[in-house]
Design a protein around this motif. Structure first.
Motif, PDB file in Angstrom:
ATOM      1  N   PRO A  49       0.835  -1.210   0.000  1.00 35.92           N
ATOM      2  CA  PRO A  49       0.000   0.000   0.000  1.00 35.92           C
ATOM      3  C   PRO A  49       0.867   1.256   0.000  1.00 35.92           C
ATOM      4  N   GLY A  50       0.627   2.123  -0.967  1.00 34.48           N
ATOM      5  CA  GLY A  50       1.426   3.330  -1.111  1.00 34.48           C
ATOM      6  C   GLY A  50       0.559   4.567  -1.196  1.00 34.48           C
ATOM      7  N   VAL A  51       1.136   5.628  -1.767  1.00 26.51           N
ATOM      8  CA  VAL A  51       0.463   6.929  -1.836  1.00 26.51           C
ATOM      9  C   VAL A  51       0.644   7.490  -3.241  1.00 26.51           C
ATOM     10  N   ASN A  52      -0.412   8.090  -3.787  1.00 27.95           N
ATOM     11  CA  ASN A  52      -0.343   8.712  -5.114  1.00 27.95           C
ATOM     12  C   ASN A  52      -0.143  10.221  -5.044  1.00 27.95           C
ATOM     13  N   TYR A  53      -0.814  10.886  -4.103  1.00 30.27           N
ATOM     14  CA  TYR A  53      -0.735  12.351  -4.003  1.00 30.27           C
ATOM     15  C   TYR A  53      -0.678  12.762  -2.541  1.00 30.27           C
ATOM     16  N   ILE A  54      -0.113  13.954  -2.326  1.00 35.12           N
ATOM     17  CA  ILE A  54      -0.171  14.625  -1.022  1.00 35.12           C
ATOM     18  C   ILE A  54      -0.752  16.013  -1.255  1.00 35.12           C
ATOM     19  N   ILE A  55      -1.686  16.422  -0.397  1.00 25.30           N
ATOM     20  CA  ILE A  55      -2.265  17.770  -0.488  1.00 25.30           C
ATOM     21  C   ILE A  55      -1.654  18.606   0.634  1.00 25.30           C
ATOM     22  N   ARG A  56      -0.857  19.592   0.277  1.00 22.52           N
ATOM     23  CA  ARG A  56      -0.156  20.417   1.255  1.00 22.52           C
ATOM     24  C   ARG A  56      -1.133  21.329   1.996  1.00 22.52           C
ATOM     25  N   GLY A  57      -0.602  22.052   2.974  1.00 23.07           N
ATOM     26  CA  GLY A  57      -1.437  22.966   3.748  1.00 23.07           C
ATOM     27  C   GLY A  57      -2.043  24.068   2.911  1.00 23.07           C
ATOM     28  N   ASP A  58      -1.366  24.446   1.796  1.00 20.87           N
ATOM     29  CA  ASP A  58      -1.914  25.481   0.921  1.00 20.87           C
ATOM     30  C   ASP A  58      -2.833  24.897  -0.148  1.00 20.87           C
ATOM     31  N   ARG A  59      -3.268  23.639   0.053  1.00 24.73           N
ATOM     32  CA  ARG A  59      -4.193  22.904  -0.824  1.00 24.73           C
ATOM     33  C   ARG A  59      -3.582  22.566  -2.183  1.00 24.73           C
ATOM     34  N   LEU A 225      -6.097   2.078  -1.631  1.00 22.94           N
ATOM     35  CA  LEU A 225      -7.085   1.290  -0.877  1.00 22.94           C
ATOM     36  C   LEU A 225      -6.385   0.185  -0.109  1.00 22.94           C
ATOM     37  N   ILE A 226      -6.798  -0.025   1.124  1.00 23.81           N
ATOM     38  CA  ILE A 226      -6.270  -1.134   1.925  1.00 23.81           C
ATOM     39  C   ILE A 226      -7.438  -1.911   2.524  1.00 23.81           C
ATOM     40  N   ASP A 227      -7.152  -3.070   3.109  1.00 26.97           N
ATOM     41  CA  ASP A 227      -8.191  -3.899   3.718  1.00 26.97           C
ATOM     42  C   ASP A 227      -8.967  -3.099   4.768  1.00 26.97           C
ATOM     43  N   GLY A 228     -10.290  -3.213   4.716  1.00 22.73           N
ATOM     44  CA  GLY A 228     -11.134  -2.546   5.700  1.00 22.73           C
ATOM     45  C   GLY A 228     -11.688  -1.211   5.256  1.00 22.73           C
ATOM     46  N   ASP A 229     -11.213  -0.676   4.122  1.00 29.58           N
ATOM     47  CA  ASP A 229     -11.762   0.586   3.624  1.00 29.58           C
ATOM     48  C   ASP A 229     -13.232   0.409   3.232  1.00 29.58           C
ATOM     49  N   VAL A 230     -13.987   1.491   3.343  1.00 27.63           N
ATOM     50  CA  VAL A 230     -15.424   1.456   3.060  1.00 27.63           C
ATOM     51  C   VAL A 230     -15.659   1.890   1.616  1.00 27.63           C
ATOM     52  N   HIS A 247     -19.581  -2.295   1.047  1.00 29.21           N
ATOM     53  CA  HIS A 247     -18.721  -3.448   1.321  1.00 29.21           C
ATOM     54  C   HIS A 247     -17.385  -2.954   1.870  1.00 29.21           C
ATOM     55  N   GLU A 248     -16.739  -3.811   2.646  1.00 31.07           N
ATOM     56  CA  GLU A 248     -15.389  -3.491   3.117  1.00 31.07           C
ATOM     57  C   GLU A 248     -14.380  -4.106   2.153  1.00 31.07           C
ATOM     58  N   VAL A 249     -13.367  -3.337   1.836  1.00 31.47           N
ATOM     59  CA  VAL A 249     -12.396  -3.742   0.811  1.00 31.47           C
ATOM     60  C   VAL A 249     -11.487  -4.851   1.333  1.00 31.47           C
ATOM     61  N   ARG A 250     -11.227  -5.822   0.490  1.00 35.25           N
ATOM     62  CA  ARG A 250     -10.171  -6.827   0.723  1.00 35.25           C
ATOM     63  C   ARG A 250      -9.310  -6.856  -0.532  1.00 35.25           C
ATOM     64  N   VAL A 251      -8.067  -6.371  -0.431  1.00 39.97           N
ATOM     65  CA  VAL A 251      -7.177  -6.320  -1.596  1.00 39.97           C
ATOM     66  C   VAL A 251      -6.641  -7.720  -1.863  1.00 39.97           C
ATOM     67  N   MET A 252      -6.792  -8.178  -3.129  1.00 40.63           N
ATOM     68  CA  MET A 252      -6.464  -9.560  -3.481  1.00 40.63           C
ATOM     69  C   MET A 252      -5.747  -9.590  -4.825  1.00 40.63           C
ATOM     70  N   PRO A 253      -5.004 -10.664  -5.105  1.00 44.61           N
ATOM     71  CA  PRO A 253      -4.453 -10.822  -6.457  1.00 44.61           C
ATOM     72  C   PRO A 253      -5.572 -11.115  -7.452  1.00 44.61           C
ATOM     73  N   GLY A 254      -5.300 -10.950  -8.724  1.00 37.10           N
ATOM     74  CA  GLY A 254      -6.323 -11.189  -9.742  1.00 37.10           C
ATOM     75  C   GLY A 254      -6.691  -9.900 -10.450  1.00 37.10           C
ATOM     76  N   LYS A 255      -7.712  -9.973 -11.301  1.00 38.56           N
ATOM     77  CA  LYS A 255      -8.088  -8.809 -12.103  1.00 38.56           C
ATOM     78  C   LYS A 255      -9.582  -8.507 -12.074  1.00 38.56           C
ATOM     79  N   THR A 256     -10.342  -9.149 -11.195  1.00 39.32           N
ATOM     80  CA  THR A 256     -11.792  -8.918 -11.147  1.00 39.32           C
ATOM     81  C   THR A 256     -12.229  -8.567  -9.731  1.00 39.32           C
ATOM     82  N   PHE A 257     -13.396  -7.908  -9.636  1.00 38.38           N
ATOM     83  CA  PHE A 257     -14.033  -7.710  -8.333  1.00 38.38           C
ATOM     84  C   PHE A 257     -14.621  -9.045  -7.887  1.00 38.38           C
TER      85      PHE A 257
END
Length: 682
Positions: A49-59, A225-230, A247-257
């Motif tokens: 699990p990583g991060v794509n963006y950060i929103i600074r204090g000046d938005r 997204l990580i496990d437990g997200d709404v 539903h609560e998210v469970r991140v899994m291998p594969g390519k389908t919901f």
């Protein structure tokens, strides 16, 4: 695209890792979650699990890249002389290796460097400095390579122990051994205007306090997204409330919901290429509200008729039937496998011995997951008396017990113990029943519709006698039907057609009864039909016996060529075969003329489905627009009013009962109330 996963709970949805990297949740940095988010930022956008963006204090939104992730997860030295250097002024700090990866004045305590080789533009290998991500993350967690805690005075784990100190001693100064200095310039001591000597300041980019110790809002991190997200899960067309649930998210291998098969009924989903939508909720308030109001377990009971719309289907029902039908005793080893799949860790039922094999009764195994506190007594689909008392089940559990839209046992669990217990029962039941199918072995094939030669001969005779009876009826009718006995309000021709339909339907019923009598009760297809898992005995009769008379608008086939349906027949012929009677079965295969006749009625059902969908869609739209301003008012009676405060109903639904909280439309269960009042069995 969606796929089934029976090992997920009914409240969960499986998300592919690639999708989890694309969808993000904005989380504000606090003292409590700071180090978890620091590790996510350090992983960057490509490692989950990583991060794509950060929103600074000046938005201002900053995209996290392989370069900026080290800057935003680290510290900044406030020494104005701490510089990464340039072409004119070379770097003068102590760590040129670190300056290659994390230029001054930026640094990260615990960052582990390693050398790596890369080809230059001339194709030659060159050594360069890079980051050992796994070792760095271990240091940030305060662990060594073996997962053991690092000593508190070890500078590698300074960030971890600084965070622990802040959590345990809020508002206090850090002890000296947890102070951090800039590795580039060493944080030199400087003298202020009053003669006080202090080291130059450093700033944690993720800190929730400024340099003077005053609280400030943390930056907002858009993490994966990580496990437990709404998340909201939806299948179109959204025809009712349960077409969109949380539903609560469970991140899994594969390519389908992926989701539990018990959730198929409210979504009207199957897995032949269906697509569904996932919406990730972006604010804390919306997440809390959605989880309380829209979670799957809160919609087990439908507001349409007060019964369970989420429940067992197909293999769940077959498994429950296999487990509880008759006095089945399962070997101990098999039961251990099934209970292992069910995640059962409680006590076991009493052992029984049958034919020298030590095992457990099937109903006792199912009783393990049924909670106490209610009494149930009903007749199952196959005619068994099912009784549930103090959590003990007797009788055959089929669709009427655990099935979606028909499960009495499931209804009782949810009504008496609440949605949380209902969801837990459903999760365990689905795992147990599918494990039973797998362990015992349950399969069906075309050979399940095989009939012995004597049955085929009998069906042939029935069809022939039916055809002869039609010919006899036509003889009675004659050329113009003047002497034919007609029914009141019917012409002679209409009466003839009705009589012929009765004869042919009777022949089909007889041939079906013959097929049913020769298909044993241990036949997998018969078990599925009788338990309600899939199909019906009529379907089996058409597969093994005779298909019967195709109909268009309730009548035999009429349109086609002039005075006949097909050019294969004589004009004005009204016999069984000439008007489309199909004596063959699907197993045996159809004659070309039979195939054509059956396709005609199939076309009608397709057109009818398309027209019905359009009409019902427009009807729903009109009803929604007509009633969108109605509401139930809290006036003691629960009256229904519009926005002009005009009373539409003095009491909601004329009885004041909310179907979603009712017992199948009734406000309470009379039997249960009497048992409680008079001291019944439970």
């Amino acid at each position: 695209m969606i796929s089934p996963d029976p090992n997920l709970g009914i409240n969960e949805v499986g998300i592919p890792v690639q999708t989890a990297k694309e969808l993000t949740v904005p989380i504000r940095v606090t003292t409590r979650n700071r180090e978890q988010l620091r590790q996510m930022i350090l992983r960057g956008p490509d490692v989950h699990p990583g991060v794509n963006y950060i929103i600074r204090g000046d938005r201002f939104r900053v995209r996290i890249t392989d370069r900026t992730k080290y800057i935003w997860s680290g510290f900044r030295c406030l020494n104005p002389q701490c510089d990464s250097g340039s072409d004119d002024e070379p770097y003068t700090g102590y760590r040129p290796d670190l300056n290659e990866v994390l230029p001054a004045p930026n640094f990260l305590p615990g960052l582990v460097l390693m050398t790596q080789k890369r080809r230059n533009s001339f194709g030659e290998l060159e050594e360069e400095w890079g980051v050992d991500l796994e070792s760095t993350l271990s240091n940030l967690r305060g662990e060594d390579e073996r997962g053991l805690p690092i000593a508190e005075n070890d500078p590698r784990a300074a960030i971890h122990y600084r965070w622990k100190w802040e959590m345990e001693h809020p508002g206090e100064y850090l002890p000296e051994h947890l102070e951090v200095n800039c590795p580039h310039c060493g944080s030199p001591e400087i003298e202020d205007d009053y003669g006080n000597v202090e080291r130059t300041d450093i700033e944690d980019r993720l800190s929730t306090h400024d340099l003077d110790g005053n609280p400030r809002p943390g930056v907002v991190v858009e993490r994966h997204l990580i496990d437990g997200d709404v998340s909201l899960f939806n299948r179109q067309p959204s025809l009712h409330r349960m077409s969109m649930m949380v539903h609560e998210v469970r991140v899994m291998p594969g390519k389908t919901f992926r989701f539990n098969l018990a959730d198929c009924t409210p979504y009207n989903a199957d897995f032949d290429g269906d697509e569904m939508n996932l919406h990730v909720i972006q604010s804390e308030e919306a997440r809390a509200e959605a989880k309380i109001l829209m979670r799957v377990q809160e919609h087990i009971i439908t507001p349409r008729y007060g019964g369970s719309v989420i429940g067992g289907i197909h293999d769940h029902i077959s498994g429950a039937y296999l487990l509880t039908h008759g006095d089945r005793v399962l070997p101990k080893k098999l039961v251990m496998e099934v209970l292992g799949d069910t995640n059962w860790d409680g006590e076991l039922p009493p052992e029984v011995v049958k034919d020298g094999v030590v095992g457990y009764k099937g109903t006792d195994i199912l009783s393990l997951i049924v909670p106490e506190g209610f009494k149930l007594d009903y007749i199952s689909r196959i005619g068994d008396n099912v009784r549930v008392s103090k959590g003990n089940v007797t009788g055959t559990i089929d669709k009427r017990g655990i099935g979606a839209e028909d499960g009495r046992l499931l209804d009782a669990v949810v009504h008496t113990h609440g949605s949380e217990a209902g969801a837990e029962f459903l999760d365990r039941m689905t795992r147990m029943t599918i494990s039973i199918c797998t362990s015992l072995g349950f399969t069906t094939g075309i050979d399940d519709e095989d009939l012995p030669p004597e049955a085929k001969n009998e069906i042939l005779k029935i069809n022939q006698s039916g055809s002869d009876a039609v010919d006899l009826e036509l003889e009675k009718f004659g050329k113009d039907g003047r002497r034919y006995d007609t029914r009141p309000g019917r012409t002679p021709l209409e009466t003839l057609e009705e009589n012929i339909l009765m004869i042919l339907d009777g022949a089909k019923t007889e041939s079906g009864n013959v097929a049913k009598s020769f298909l044993g009760s241990d036949n997998a297809a018969v078990m599925m039909a009788t338990s309600g898992a899939r199909g019906s005995m009529d379907n089996l009769a058409m597969m093994a016996g005779s298909i019967g008379q195709p109909k268009v608008r309730g009548k035999r086939l009429e349109r086609g060529y002039q005075d006949r349906v097909l050019a294969h027949f004589a004009r004005n012929a009204k016999g069984a075969q000439e008007k489309g009677f199909v004596a063959s079965s699907f197993k045996r295969g159809l004659e070309p003329t039979e195939f054509f006749m059956l396709s005609v009625s199939g076309r009608e059902s397709l057109v009818d489905t398309a027209v019905r969908t359009a009409k019902s869609g427009y009807m729903q739209r009109r009803l929604i627009n007509a009633m969108d301003d109605l509401k139930v008012v809290n006036d003691g009676m629960g009256s229904v009013r519009n926005t002009a405060n005009r009373i539409i109903q003095f009491e909601y639904g004329e009885d004041g009962v909310d179907p979603a909280r009712s017992r199948g439309g009734k406000p309470f269960d009379v039997t249960m109330v009497l048992d409680d009042a008079l001291g019944g069995e439970d």
